[in-house]
Scaffold this motif. Sequence first.
Motif, PDB file in Angstrom:
ATOM      1  N   GLN A 236       0.822  -1.202   0.000  1.00 42.74           N
ATOM      2  CA  GLN A 236       0.000   0.000   0.000  1.00 42.74           C
ATOM      3  C   GLN A 236       0.859   1.256   0.000  1.00 42.74           C
ATOM      4  OE1 GLN A 236      -3.460  -0.139   2.604  1.00 42.74           O
ATOM      5  NE2 GLN A 236      -2.633   1.650   3.619  1.00 42.74           N
ATOM      6  N   SER A 237       0.367   2.269  -0.690  1.00 43.57           N
ATOM      7  CA  SER A 237       0.996   3.587  -0.687  1.00 43.57           C
ATOM      8  C   SER A 237      -0.043   4.615  -0.280  1.00 43.57           C
ATOM      9  CB  SER A 237       1.533   3.931  -2.081  1.00 43.57           C
ATOM     10  OG  SER A 237       1.959   5.281  -2.131  1.00 43.57           O
ATOM     11  N   GLU A 238       0.263   5.366   0.779  1.00 48.68           N
ATOM     12  CA  GLU A 238      -0.565   6.523   1.105  1.00 48.68           C
ATOM     13  C   GLU A 238      -0.157   7.593   0.102  1.00 48.68           C
ATOM     14  OE1 GLU A 238      -0.079   7.489   5.239  1.00 48.68           O
ATOM     15  OE2 GLU A 238      -1.210   5.738   5.875  1.00 48.68           O
ATOM     16  N   PHE A 239      -0.874   7.632  -1.006  1.00 46.29           N
ATOM     17  CA  PHE A 239      -0.380   8.370  -2.171  1.00 46.29           C
ATOM     18  C   PHE A 239      -0.770   9.822  -2.226  1.00 46.29           C
ATOM     19  CE2 PHE A 239      -3.609   8.212  -5.832  1.00 46.29           C
ATOM     20  CZ  PHE A 239      -4.697   7.915  -5.036  1.00 46.29           C
ATOM     21  N   GLY A 240      -1.572  10.313  -1.287  1.00 46.07           N
ATOM     22  CA  GLY A 240      -1.834  11.744  -1.302  1.00 46.07           C
ATOM     23  C   GLY A 240      -3.116  12.137  -0.595  1.00 46.07           C
ATOM     24  N   PHE A 241      -3.449  13.409  -0.781  1.00 48.39           N
ATOM     25  CA  PHE A 241      -4.563  14.055  -0.082  1.00 48.39           C
ATOM     26  C   PHE A 241      -5.680  14.405  -1.069  1.00 48.39           C
ATOM     27  CE2 PHE A 241      -0.514  15.155   1.880  1.00 48.39           C
ATOM     28  CZ  PHE A 241      -0.721  14.800   3.207  1.00 48.39           C
ATOM     29  N   PRO A 242      -6.766  13.640  -1.111  1.00 46.13           N
ATOM     30  CA  PRO A 242      -7.821  13.911  -2.079  1.00 46.13           C
ATOM     31  C   PRO A 242      -8.641  15.168  -1.798  1.00 46.13           C
ATOM     32  CG  PRO A 242      -8.121  11.744  -1.064  1.00 46.13           C
ATOM     33  CD  PRO A 242      -6.970  12.387  -0.413  1.00 46.13           C
ATOM     34  N   THR A 243      -8.393  15.837  -0.698  1.00 41.73           N
ATOM     35  CA  THR A 243      -9.103  17.098  -0.434  1.00 41.73           C
ATOM     36  C   THR A 243      -8.272  18.302  -0.849  1.00 41.73           C
ATOM     37  OG1 THR A 243      -8.270  17.128   1.831  1.00 41.73           O
ATOM     38  CG2 THR A 243     -10.452  16.167   1.487  1.00 41.73           C
ATOM     39  N   THR A 244      -7.088  18.068  -1.378  1.00 39.78           N
ATOM     40  CA  THR A 244      -6.189  19.143  -1.774  1.00 39.78           C
ATOM     41  C   THR A 244      -6.254  19.313  -3.290  1.00 39.78           C
ATOM     42  OG1 THR A 244      -4.747  18.526   0.068  1.00 39.78           O
ATOM     43  CG2 THR A 244      -3.821  19.987  -1.597  1.00 39.78           C
TER      44      THR A 244
ATOM     45  N   THR B 290       0.069  -2.668  -5.679  1.00 38.67           N
ATOM     46  CA  THR B 290       0.051  -1.681  -4.601  1.00 38.67           C
ATOM     47  C   THR B 290      -1.300  -0.977  -4.549  1.00 38.67           C
ATOM     48  OG1 THR B 290       2.435  -1.328  -4.840  1.00 38.67           O
ATOM     49  CG2 THR B 290       1.195   0.376  -3.688  1.00 38.67           C
ATOM     50  N   ARG B 291      -1.910  -1.007  -3.378  1.00 45.38           N
ATOM     51  CA  ARG B 291      -3.146  -0.234  -3.175  1.00 45.38           C
ATOM     52  C   ARG B 291      -2.774   1.221  -2.986  1.00 45.38           C
ATOM     53  NH1 ARG B 291      -6.226  -3.769   1.330  1.00 45.38           N
ATOM     54  NH2 ARG B 291      -4.462  -3.036   2.529  1.00 45.38           N
ATOM     55  N   LEU B 292      -3.439   2.091  -3.705  1.00 51.14           N
ATOM     56  CA  LEU B 292      -3.221   3.526  -3.548  1.00 51.14           C
ATOM     57  C   LEU B 292      -4.315   4.059  -2.623  1.00 51.14           C
ATOM     58  CD1 LEU B 292      -2.328   4.529  -7.210  1.00 51.14           C
ATOM     59  CD2 LEU B 292      -0.799   3.885  -5.330  1.00 51.14           C
ATOM     60  N   GLU B 293      -3.883   4.558  -1.482  1.00 54.44           N
ATOM     61  CA  GLU B 293      -4.814   4.947  -0.431  1.00 54.44           C
ATOM     62  C   GLU B 293      -4.792   6.455  -0.231  1.00 54.44           C
ATOM     63  OE1 GLU B 293      -5.538   3.160   3.889  1.00 54.44           O
ATOM     64  OE2 GLU B 293      -3.663   4.255   3.733  1.00 54.44           O
ATOM     65  N   GLY B 294      -5.968   7.071  -0.301  1.00 52.14           N
ATOM     66  CA  GLY B 294      -6.093   8.496  -0.031  1.00 52.14           C
ATOM     67  C   GLY B 294      -6.133   8.760   1.465  1.00 52.14           C
ATOM     68  N   TRP B 295      -5.516   9.851   1.877  1.00 53.14           N
ATOM     69  CA  TRP B 295      -5.402  10.195   3.296  1.00 53.14           C
ATOM     70  C   TRP B 295      -6.168  11.477   3.543  1.00 53.14           C
ATOM     71  CZ3 TRP B 295      -3.028  13.623   6.789  1.00 53.14           C
ATOM     72  CH2 TRP B 295      -2.697  13.084   8.030  1.00 53.14           C
ATOM     73  N   MET B 296      -7.054  11.458   4.539  1.00 51.85           N
ATOM     74  CA  MET B 296      -7.899  12.629   4.812  1.00 51.85           C
ATOM     75  C   MET B 296      -8.239  12.688   6.295  1.00 51.85           C
ATOM     76  SD  MET B 296     -11.094  10.732   3.042  1.00 51.85           S
ATOM     77  CE  MET B 296      -9.914  10.088   1.890  1.00 51.85           C
TER      78      MET B 296
END
Length: 165
Positions: free
Chosen positions: A43-51, A73-79
């Motif tokens: 998994q990759s915490e690949f970024g901020f979907p609210t930005t 790799t799962r691409l995971e949004g962080w919020m």
Amino acid sequence: MTENYIHFVDVTNRDGVQTSRLGLAKLQKTIINLMLNDLGIKQSEFGFPTTKHELNYLNGNLQLVDKGVINKTRLEGWMRGIPTDVMQSFHSVPRLKHVNLSVSTSDQMIHGKYFGKKTWKDILETTCEAVDAAKTCGAITIGVNAENKFRHFNRICQRSKKTWC
């Protein structure tokens, strides 16, 4: 007999870019995701979907998932773990399937961030609402990232009678 696995989660594209004087271009972040996939990182915490400035990068990388280019790799949004951020994330990044909700749970953060206006119960309720929003929006996996999470995780699971725990 079941096999045991160790799954690696990379936070370079999320935590790394929050580091002072470290800025990664979107192409660099995409290359990191491709390399993580080649390495078999789970998994990759690949970024901020609210930005807003991240949206083209996030949507583009999820197109690479759809095309099978990134397939390990799962691409995971962080919020933030609040329902409005969750709904905005899925609206802005419709292909998003994996999310991590960041929740302030320590007394220090609750008092420092909310100035005593919120309690642990308020935080717990908001977290459960955010999880429900993510499920409603179609999330496949939902992580809850909380300070002192092991101390509070049982309270979160006890509060929610839903299957996510």
